[in-house]
Design a protein around this motif. Sequence first.
Motif, PDB file in Angstrom:
ATOM      1  N   SER A  72       0.919  -1.355  -0.031  1.00 39.13           N
ATOM      2  CA  SER A  72       0.067  -0.031  -0.235  1.00 39.13           C
ATOM      3  C   SER A  72       0.931   1.349   0.109  1.00 39.13           C
ATOM      4  CB  SER A  72      -0.982   0.146   1.284  1.00 39.13           C
ATOM      5  OG  SER A  72      -1.605   1.304   1.500  1.00 39.13           O
ATOM      6  N   TYR A  74      -0.742   4.187   0.671  1.00 34.88           N
ATOM      7  CA  TYR A  74      -1.700   4.902   1.729  1.00 34.88           C
ATOM      8  C   TYR A  74      -0.702   5.580   2.721  1.00 34.88           C
ATOM      9  CZ  TYR A  74      -5.441   6.317   4.470  1.00 34.88           C
ATOM     10  OH  TYR A  74      -6.462   6.880   5.493  1.00 34.88           O
ATOM     11  N   GLU A  79      -4.552   1.395   5.548  1.00 37.08           N
ATOM     12  CA  GLU A  79      -5.232   0.567   4.562  1.00 37.08           C
ATOM     13  C   GLU A  79      -4.633  -0.805   4.654  1.00 37.08           C
ATOM     14  OE1 GLU A  79      -5.975   1.862  -0.161  1.00 37.08           O
ATOM     15  OE2 GLU A  79      -3.871   1.537   0.357  1.00 37.08           O
TER      16      GLU A  79
END
Length: 135
Positions: A72, A74, A79
């Motif tokens: 991820s 994010y 997330e």
Amino acid sequence: MSIETAMWPLQVAVVERLEKESALTSKVTGIYDVVAEEHTHPYITVAEPTTQQLETKTAYVEELAIVIHVWSVYPGKKEAIDILNEVVKAIGKGLSIEGPFKLLEVKKPTLQVIDDADMRIKHGMARLMVKIKNS
């Protein structure tokens, strides 16, 4: 007794189980064995199968570990953690393995989220332990 490893059938079973979960697949761009550089985050890879043989005079049992990776970008770990939660829910619904194998035990995965070497990337890991008998 003819024996073979359940490493690949286990990987197939894990990917098939994950791909059936719309709550999970809606959070990721894909579930892969090999990732090309152009894949967009977040995504999942299934890798690092390892096995330990627990052979007896009458049975051949493998204790297998397989790691489900979440990638991820994010900001923060939320997330990756949310996706790992969906992975745990999916695996909790059970696995179905093909071939001359019988699932004996599927333990709940151990989870971890770390900062990758590339600090933009959060790397979540779910390590799954499974015992499989070669029938």
